[in-house]
Design a protein around this motif. Structure first.
Motif, PDB file in Angstrom:
ATOM      1  N   ILE A   1      39.722  58.820  32.945  1.00 24.77           N
ATOM      2  CA  ILE A   1      39.618  57.372  33.015  1.00 24.77           C
ATOM      3  C   ILE A   1      38.139  57.000  33.111  1.00 24.77           C
ATOM      4  O   ILE A   1      37.407  57.565  33.917  1.00 24.77           O
ATOM      5  N   SER A   2      37.727  56.025  32.304  1.00 25.88           N
ATOM      6  CA  SER A   2      36.360  55.504  32.378  1.00 25.88           C
ATOM      7  C   SER A   2      36.415  53.989  32.307  1.00 25.88           C
ATOM      8  O   SER A   2      37.355  53.414  31.760  1.00 25.88           O
ATOM      9  N   GLY A   3      35.380  53.338  32.866  1.00 24.83           N
ATOM     10  CA  GLY A   3      35.312  51.885  32.850  1.00 24.83           C
ATOM     11  C   GLY A   3      35.632  51.252  34.180  1.00 24.83           C
ATOM     12  O   GLY A   3      36.023  50.090  34.253  1.00 24.83           O
ATOM     13  N   LEU A   4      35.440  52.015  35.263  1.00 29.53           N
ATOM     14  CA  LEU A   4      35.775  51.516  36.601  1.00 29.53           C
ATOM     15  C   LEU A   4      34.525  51.236  37.429  1.00 29.53           C
ATOM     16  O   LEU A   4      34.537  51.396  38.652  1.00 29.53           O
ATOM     17  N   GLU A   5      33.467  50.806  36.760  1.00 31.59           N
ATOM     18  CA  GLU A   5      32.211  50.572  37.482  1.00 31.59           C
ATOM     19  C   GLU A   5      32.322  49.439  38.494  1.00 31.59           C
ATOM     20  O   GLU A   5      31.603  49.408  39.493  1.00 31.59           O
ATOM     21  N   MET A   6      33.177  48.469  38.237  1.00 33.06           N
ATOM     22  CA  MET A   6      33.317  47.310  39.120  1.00 33.06           C
ATOM     23  C   MET A   6      34.711  47.309  39.736  1.00 33.06           C
ATOM     24  O   MET A   6      35.698  47.428  39.026  1.00 33.06           O
ATOM     25  N   ILE A   7      34.771  47.175  41.056  1.00 30.51           N
ATOM     26  CA  ILE A   7      36.076  47.108  41.708  1.00 30.51           C
ATOM     27  C   ILE A   7      36.094  45.917  42.651  1.00 30.51           C
ATOM     28  O   ILE A   7      35.049  45.448  43.122  1.00 30.51           O
ATOM     29  N   SER A   8      37.294  45.445  42.925  1.00 26.47           N
ATOM     30  CA  SER A   8      37.460  44.330  43.857  1.00 26.47           C
ATOM     31  C   SER A   8      37.410  44.848  45.292  1.00 26.47           C
ATOM     32  O   SER A   8      37.483  46.050  45.557  1.00 26.47           O
ATOM     33  N   ARG A   9      37.308  43.897  46.215  1.00 27.36           N
ATOM     34  CA  ARG A   9      37.326  44.255  47.634  1.00 27.36           C
ATOM     35  C   ARG A   9      38.637  44.946  47.998  1.00 27.36           C
ATOM     36  O   ARG A   9      38.660  45.929  48.745  1.00 27.36           O
TER      37      ARG A   9
ATOM     38  N   GLU B   1      38.577  45.284  29.515  1.00 27.18           N
ATOM     39  CA  GLU B   1      38.208  45.575  30.902  1.00 27.18           C
ATOM     40  C   GLU B   1      39.443  45.658  31.789  1.00 27.18           C
ATOM     41  O   GLU B   1      40.437  44.973  31.576  1.00 27.18           O
ATOM     42  N   ALA B   2      39.378  46.494  32.821  1.00 26.94           N
ATOM     43  CA  ALA B   2      40.569  46.893  33.574  1.00 26.94           C
ATOM     44  C   ALA B   2      41.307  45.726  34.227  1.00 26.94           C
ATOM     45  O   ALA B   2      42.537  45.637  34.128  1.00 26.94           O
ATOM     46  N   TYR B   3      40.605  44.829  34.921  1.00 26.67           N
ATOM     47  CA  TYR B   3      41.307  43.737  35.594  1.00 26.67           C
ATOM     48  C   TYR B   3      41.904  42.767  34.580  1.00 26.67           C
ATOM     49  O   TYR B   3      43.042  42.299  34.742  1.00 26.67           O
TER      50      TYR B   3
END
Length: 350
Positions: free
Chosen positions: A155-163, A302-304
């Protein structure tokens, strides 16, 4: 004509829940918004012109699910929120979908499969970026390799995550990484499994992670040995290695308090501008007993953003009666090409 059959969105005031509520309204869906924080919930419902119901997982769910056909559960961490919602859905006869990517939570849902069949209910965890694209890619490749015995996903593309996603990751402090061997889920030391995976721009170091496909891919493909890796971006590398060497401290009361302070310091989640133009990339490799391998790669938005797209598409399918009762995975019910029905999704073999 907009679909008016009632579905309930639980966790509507969280970061992903708010994205889902707005995306649902744009699709002509009218979810019943549900959460425990009435002031925030009422303000959001007023803004979108939607009904809302206040309920906590400990109390009030039966009343909240009155007349509801489908629940989309978006309140994590699912290790603690999944069971009471599944219980309520089974009592109410409502179909259950969630956005979990947590192995233990998903396994818990599958343990309720027989009960769900008896009650005519479908339970489908992992209807977002975790695990729709990876589930579909795994099934696509496994159908081309007869007798496939091993599956590796990246899995790639998880540079940004929510709280909220950070809090879910923090729950893993002091815990091992989960993989599957011989059909059984096993624990390995964090950071002990690494691979070079090509997400489209050459090999990149990737670390084994406890990702939902360790559970779902087994039920979708029947493959006995499954490992899931994530692109080892610096933040992930530091988190995994901190868990390896200081997991006991991080899992202590003091450590968890520190992680909670860190979560509170994070932004609620990536902004629309930050999400725009980004991609998620899934790679997969299946192998049979003779060592024959087939690799594939899947690109998504993008994931979200993509989680909202897939989750709401599945809600629409279920509301239309397109479902199979019992505990299910997205690819097993809707097929490996389901993911290709969305814009800006591309699949290749290499």
């Amino acid at each position: 004509m907009p679909i008016t059959h009632p579905f309930l969105l639980y966790g509507a005031t969280g970061y992903t829940g708010r994205l889902l509520a707005r995306a649902a309204s744009e699709r002509g869906l009218r979810p019943i918004l549900c959460a425990r924080d009435e002031p925030r919930l009422a303000a959001m419902a007023s803004e979108l012109g939607l009904e809302y119901r206040v309920a906590r997982l400990e109390a009030g769910l039966d009343e909240a699910l009155r007349g509801v056909q489908v629940v989309l559960h978006a309140a994590g961490p699912f290790s603690s929120t999944c069971r009471p919602m599944v219980d309520a859905c089974l009592r109410a006869g409502a179909h259950y979908l969630d956005l979990s990517g947590e192995v233990a939570a998903i396994e818990g849902v599958f343990q309720r499969g027989a009960e769900a069949r008896q009650r005519g209910v479908m339970l489908m965890p992992g209807v977002g970026f975790d695990v729709v694209p990876s589930d579909c890619l795994a099934l696509h490749l496994s159908r081309q390799v007869r007798g496939a015995r091993r599956l590796v996903l990246g899995i790639s593309g998880l540079e940004m995550i929510s709280r909220g996603s950070f809090r879910t990751l923090a729950e893993g402090a002091g815990q091992s990484i989960l993989i599957r061997r011989g059909g059984r889920i096993l624990e390995v030391v964090p950071g002990s499994l690494q691979r070079e995976l090509d997400f489209g721009s050459g090999p990149r170091t990737s670390l084994a992670m406890s990702w939902g496909d360790v559970s779902t891919a087994y039920y979708s493909t029947g493959i006995q040995d499954i490992e899931v890796y994530c692109d080892a971006i610096p933040a992930l590398w530091m988190m995994v290695m901190a868990n390896r060497w200081f997991g006991g401290l991080l899992a202590s009361d003091v450590g968890r308090l520190g992680l909670e302070f860190q979560a509170r310091a994070l932004p609620d989640g990536p902004t629309p501008e930050q999400r725009a133009g980004r991609q998620g990339v899934i790679v997969a490799e299946v192998e049979d007993a003779a060592g024959r391998r087939l690799r594939g790669r899947l690109r998504t938005p993008e994931a979200y953003t993509f989680s909202c797209t897939t989750a709401l598409a599945l809600v629409e399918r279920v509301l239309a009666g397109d479902l199979e009762v019992g505990a299910q995975t997205p690819a097993r019910v809707y097929g490996p090409d389901f993911v290709l029905s969305f814009p800006d999704v591309f699949r290749e073999e290499f």
